[in-house]
Design a protein around this motif. Structure first.
Motif, PDB file in Angstrom:
ATOM      1  N   ASP A 122       0.820  -1.219   0.000  1.00 13.74           N
ATOM      2  CA  ASP A 122       0.000   0.000   0.000  1.00 13.74           C
ATOM      3  C   ASP A 122       0.850   1.264   0.000  1.00 13.74           C
ATOM      4  O   ASP A 122       0.384   2.325   0.410  1.00 13.74           O
ATOM      5  CB  ASP A 122      -0.925  -0.014   1.222  1.00 13.74           C
ATOM      6  CG  ASP A 122      -2.128   0.916   1.053  1.00 13.74           C
ATOM      7  OD1 ASP A 122      -2.478   1.234  -0.091  1.00 13.74           O
ATOM      8  OD2 ASP A 122      -2.703   1.318   2.081  1.00 13.74           O
ATOM      9  N   LEU A 123       2.076   1.173  -0.497  1.00 13.02           N
ATOM     10  CA  LEU A 123       2.988   2.313  -0.438  1.00 13.02           C
ATOM     11  C   LEU A 123       2.629   3.387  -1.458  1.00 13.02           C
ATOM     12  O   LEU A 123       2.679   4.585  -1.171  1.00 13.02           O
ATOM     13  CB  LEU A 123       4.425   1.840  -0.668  1.00 13.02           C
ATOM     14  CG  LEU A 123       5.542   2.855  -0.452  1.00 13.02           C
ATOM     15  CD1 LEU A 123       5.601   3.293   1.008  1.00 13.02           C
ATOM     16  CD2 LEU A 123       6.884   2.258  -0.869  1.00 13.02           C
ATOM     17  N   ASN A 124       2.275   2.986  -2.674  1.00 11.84           N
ATOM     18  CA  ASN A 124       1.961   3.940  -3.731  1.00 11.84           C
ATOM     19  C   ASN A 124       1.109   3.248  -4.797  1.00 11.84           C
ATOM     20  O   ASN A 124       0.778   2.062  -4.675  1.00 11.84           O
ATOM     21  CB  ASN A 124       3.239   4.540  -4.349  1.00 11.84           C
ATOM     22  CG  ASN A 124       4.193   3.464  -4.850  1.00 11.84           C
ATOM     23  OD1 ASN A 124       3.799   2.566  -5.599  1.00 11.84           O
ATOM     24  ND2 ASN A 124       5.455   3.545  -4.440  1.00 11.84           N
ATOM     25  N   ASP A 125       0.761   3.969  -5.841  1.00 11.51           N
ATOM     26  CA  ASP A 125      -0.124   3.419  -6.873  1.00 11.51           C
ATOM     27  C   ASP A 125       0.501   2.203  -7.561  1.00 11.51           C
ATOM     28  O   ASP A 125      -0.213   1.237  -7.886  1.00 11.51           O
ATOM     29  CB  ASP A 125      -0.455   4.485  -7.918  1.00 11.51           C
ATOM     30  CG  ASP A 125      -1.406   5.557  -7.395  1.00 11.51           C
ATOM     31  OD1 ASP A 125      -2.051   5.327  -6.353  1.00 11.51           O
ATOM     32  OD2 ASP A 125      -1.497   6.632  -8.030  1.00 11.51           O
ATOM     33  N   ARG A 126       1.815   2.230  -7.778  1.00 11.90           N
ATOM     34  CA  ARG A 126       2.453   1.116  -8.486  1.00 11.90           C
ATOM     35  C   ARG A 126       2.496  -0.139  -7.615  1.00 11.90           C
ATOM     36  O   ARG A 126       2.249  -1.243  -8.105  1.00 11.90           O
ATOM     37  CB  ARG A 126       3.866   1.497  -8.939  1.00 11.90           C
ATOM     38  CG  ARG A 126       3.903   2.599  -9.975  1.00 11.90           C
ATOM     39  CD  ARG A 126       5.312   2.855 -10.491  1.00 11.90           C
ATOM     40  NE  ARG A 126       5.765   1.790 -11.382  1.00 11.90           N
ATOM     41  CZ  ARG A 126       6.953   1.787 -11.980  1.00 11.90           C
ATOM     42  NH1 ARG A 126       7.827   2.778 -11.763  1.00 11.90           N
ATOM     43  NH2 ARG A 126       7.297   0.797 -12.794  1.00 11.90           N
ATOM     44  N   THR A 127       2.787   0.020  -6.337  1.00 18.14           N
ATOM     45  CA  THR A 127       2.817  -1.162  -5.462  1.00 18.14           C
ATOM     46  C   THR A 127       1.414  -1.738  -5.286  1.00 18.14           C
ATOM     47  O   THR A 127       1.239  -2.960  -5.207  1.00 18.14           O
ATOM     48  CB  THR A 127       3.420  -0.824  -4.085  1.00 18.14           C
ATOM     49  OG1 THR A 127       2.642   0.209  -3.452  1.00 18.14           O
ATOM     50  CG2 THR A 127       4.861  -0.363  -4.214  1.00 18.14           C
ATOM     51  N   ARG A 128       0.418  -0.876  -5.244  1.00 16.10           N
ATOM     52  CA  ARG A 128      -0.960  -1.360  -5.139  1.00 16.10           C
ATOM     53  C   ARG A 128      -1.380  -2.105  -6.400  1.00 16.10           C
ATOM     54  O   ARG A 128      -2.058  -3.142  -6.327  1.00 16.10           O
ATOM     55  CB  ARG A 128      -1.909  -0.194  -4.849  1.00 16.10           C
ATOM     56  CG  ARG A 128      -1.841   0.303  -3.402  1.00 16.10           C
ATOM     57  CD  ARG A 128      -2.918   1.330  -3.116  1.00 16.10           C
ATOM     58  NE  ARG A 128      -2.610   2.619  -3.700  1.00 16.10           N
ATOM     59  CZ  ARG A 128      -1.903   3.577  -3.090  1.00 16.10           C
ATOM     60  NH1 ARG A 128      -1.424   3.371  -1.871  1.00 16.10           N
ATOM     61  NH2 ARG A 128      -1.679   4.731  -3.685  1.00 16.10           N
TER      62      ARG A 128
ATOM     63  N   ASP B 133       7.250  -2.068 -10.795  1.00 14.34           N
ATOM     64  CA  ASP B 133       6.166  -1.544  -9.963  1.00 14.34           C
ATOM     65  C   ASP B 133       6.419  -1.715  -8.470  1.00 14.34           C
ATOM     66  O   ASP B 133       5.777  -1.046  -7.659  1.00 14.34           O
ATOM     67  CB  ASP B 133       4.854  -2.235 -10.330  1.00 14.34           C
ATOM     68  CG  ASP B 133       4.291  -1.736 -11.648  1.00 14.34           C
ATOM     69  OD1 ASP B 133       4.732  -0.665 -12.114  1.00 14.34           O
ATOM     70  OD2 ASP B 133       3.418  -2.422 -12.210  1.00 14.34           O
ATOM     71  N   CYS B 134       7.320  -2.608  -8.097  1.00 12.93           N
ATOM     72  CA  CYS B 134       7.564  -2.867  -6.670  1.00 12.93           C
ATOM     73  C   CYS B 134       8.525  -1.870  -6.040  1.00 12.93           C
ATOM     74  O   CYS B 134       8.332  -1.443  -4.901  1.00 12.93           O
ATOM     75  CB  CYS B 134       8.111  -4.286  -6.490  1.00 12.93           C
ATOM     76  SG  CYS B 134       6.961  -5.570  -6.999  1.00 12.93           S
TER      77      CYS B 134
ATOM     78  N   GLY C 230      10.198   0.803  -8.082  1.00 20.91           N
ATOM     79  CA  GLY C 230      10.404   1.993  -8.883  1.00 20.91           C
ATOM     80  C   GLY C 230      11.721   1.951  -9.627  1.00 20.91           C
ATOM     81  O   GLY C 230      12.232   0.880  -9.956  1.00 20.91           O
TER      82      GLY C 230
ATOM     83  N   TYR D 208      12.301   1.803   4.007  1.00 20.59           N
ATOM     84  CA  TYR D 208      11.220   2.497   4.713  1.00 20.59           C
ATOM     85  C   TYR D 208      11.105   1.966   6.138  1.00 20.59           C
ATOM     86  O   TYR D 208      11.025   0.751   6.352  1.00 20.59           O
ATOM     87  CB  TYR D 208       9.892   2.287   3.986  1.00 20.59           C
ATOM     88  CG  TYR D 208       9.944   2.666   2.527  1.00 20.59           C
ATOM     89  CD1 TYR D 208       9.834   3.999   2.129  1.00 20.59           C
ATOM     90  CD2 TYR D 208      10.134   1.695   1.551  1.00 20.59           C
ATOM     91  CE1 TYR D 208       9.903   4.353   0.792  1.00 20.59           C
ATOM     92  CE2 TYR D 208      10.196   2.032   0.202  1.00 20.59           C
ATOM     93  CZ  TYR D 208      10.086   3.361  -0.165  1.00 20.59           C
ATOM     94  OH  TYR D 208      10.158   3.705  -1.500  1.00 20.59           O
TER      95      TYR D 208
ATOM     96  N   THR E  63      11.721   7.572   5.451  1.00 22.60           N
ATOM     97  CA  THR E  63      12.234   7.033   4.191  1.00 22.60           C
ATOM     98  C   THR E  63      13.720   7.335   4.096  1.00 22.60           C
ATOM     99  O   THR E  63      14.143   8.477   4.289  1.00 22.60           O
ATOM    100  CB  THR E  63      11.505   7.650   2.984  1.00 22.60           C
ATOM    101  OG1 THR E  63      10.110   7.340   3.062  1.00 22.60           O
ATOM    102  CG2 THR E  63      12.072   7.103   1.677  1.00 22.60           C
TER     103      THR E  63
END
Length: 408
Positions: A282-288, A348-349, A351, A366, A388
């Motif tokens: 749930d870190l960002n749009d790509r991880t989601r 995506d995981c 970046g 993180y 971070t």
């Protein structure tokens, strides 16, 4: 038929049934064969196991038409270095495996690292933590992708000391991973004028931590550092709660914890614990997006950083193989890894990132705190971000690792 052979055949059969374009157990001249070697049945199953295999398959599927076939086989190394190295040799010599992926358990990883270099194949490490893989034991055939003991010690250990935890007692898994994590954390504690009062070591797969916790309590240290992982960490944290250790003001530093461990503990027991990961669904749009895509294949699990590392490392390797040509990638693992290092990474995981000369994959880390039950909005909503660390600061400086590739 030997158990190892059954494991290999079963893994290949599982891939064939998935509907992806790979068949059989014998690699062809124009194909790449990937072996996912991990813990399918022991203390590290949830942080590696079938979920790592699913993430590797997802990487192959996401790249679509490569111009060459990809086969995947799997085996359980049983957390035994001799079993792991024997499987690696059989895979390479008999079954034509080109790449070995995952390999939780640092003792097994160091053994496989040597076999892969000898055979000039590729080792993509995601789940073994020892920083020695990019230090004294670095090779031109290995990429260490996801996290390592130096990074964990710097982030979680460093944060605990800065918060006033300047006296430590370690409860350590008694093999290469635990030793390395305790060593690296000790260095950070002492560098910030902290001290280590003592420590104990426990066997892998330990279930009763009571005697170790009594020793930790009697030390009167401000911090109990858990240098273990998987089911060992879950059992230790549960028993720490039963002993009421934190109610007495002692802090617990869980130096390696995964979201799957939090799930196993439950938020009631895990709330307030601090840990470091390099991926969170749930870190960002790509991880989601990645997590939503792979989740249907995970049988109720969610990807942790270890699983994400398997995905991203295989994705980048296959891009490199496509770029240089499959024949050349198969002929020399060292050349394939060199091509991986020359190409920027992007997935995506994690970046955008890069791979250093010592094989260390660079990306941010993180620091998370586990939410209280009333803070969580639903299943697997477990972390809140505290800090971070940028990629260029998250891992050990290149010059300090004693990697022979760097010295030369």
């Amino acid at each position: 038929m030997t158990p190892d052979r059954r494991s290999i055949l079963a893994g290949a059969a599982g891939v064939a049934l998935s509907g992806l374009p790979w068949r059989g157990v014998r690699a062809q001249a124009g194909s790449i064969k990937i072996g996912v070697l991990n813990d399918q049945s022991g203390v590290y199953r949830d942080i590696s196991g079938p979920t790592s295999v699913a993430c590797v398959r997802q990487a192959v599927q996401d790249l679509g038409t490569l111009g060459f076939a990809v086969e995947v086989v799997t085996a359980d190394h049983q957390n035994k270095p001799d079993v792991g190295s024997n499987i690696a040799r059989q895979w390479i010599d008999r079954d034509g495996v080109d790449v070995i992926v995952d390999v939780p358990n640092s003792a097994v990883a160091l053994a496989v690292n040597g076999v892969v270099r000898e055979k000039n194949k590729v080792y993509l490490n995601s789940t073994a933590a020892t920083a020695d893989l990019t230090g004294p034991q670095c090779t031109p055939n290995t990429v260490h992708w996801t996290y390592d003991t130096w990074m964990l010690a710097r982030s979680t250990g460093g944060a605990m000391v800065k918060a006033g935890g300047d006296s430590w007692f370690f409860i350590t898994a008694d093999y290469a991973f635990g030793h390395a994590l305790e060593r690296d954390t000790t260095n950070f504690v002492k560098a910030q004028n902290g001290r280590v009062i003592g420590g104990v070591r426990h066997p892998l797969g330990n279930t009763d931590f009571s005697s170790f916790l009594m020793q930790a309590q009697s030390s009167r240290s401000k911090v109990i550092g858990l240098a273990n992982a998987g089911a060992d960490t879950i059992n230790a944290v549960k028993q720490l709660a039963e002993f009421g250790v934190t109610r007495r003001g002692t802090k617990v530093a869980v130096l390696l914890m995964f979201i799957n461990d939090v799930h196993g503990l439950g938020l009631q027991a895990a709330q307030g614990l601090v840990c470091t990961e390099t991926f969170y669904w749930d870190l960002n749009d790509r991880t989601r997006a990645f997590s939503a895509k792979v989740k249907p294949h995970l049988a109720g699990n969610m990807p942790a950083m270890s699983h994400a590392g398997c995905y991203a490392a295989v994705l980048h390797y296959l891009k490199a193989a496509q770029d240089m040509g499959v024949a050349q990638a198969k002929a020399s693992g060292a050349e394939a890894v060199a091509r991986m290092k020359a190409m920027p990474t992007d997935d995506d995981c994690f970046g955008q990132g890069s791979i250093r000369a010592d094989g260390r994959k660079l990306h941010p880390s993180y620091l998370f705190e586990v939410k209280a039950p009333n803070e969580s909005k639903g299943p697997w909503d477990y972390y809140k971000l505290l800090q971070t660390t940028p990629a260029e600061e998250a891992f050990r400086p290149l010059a300090e690792g004693a990697c022979p590739l760097v010295r030369s």
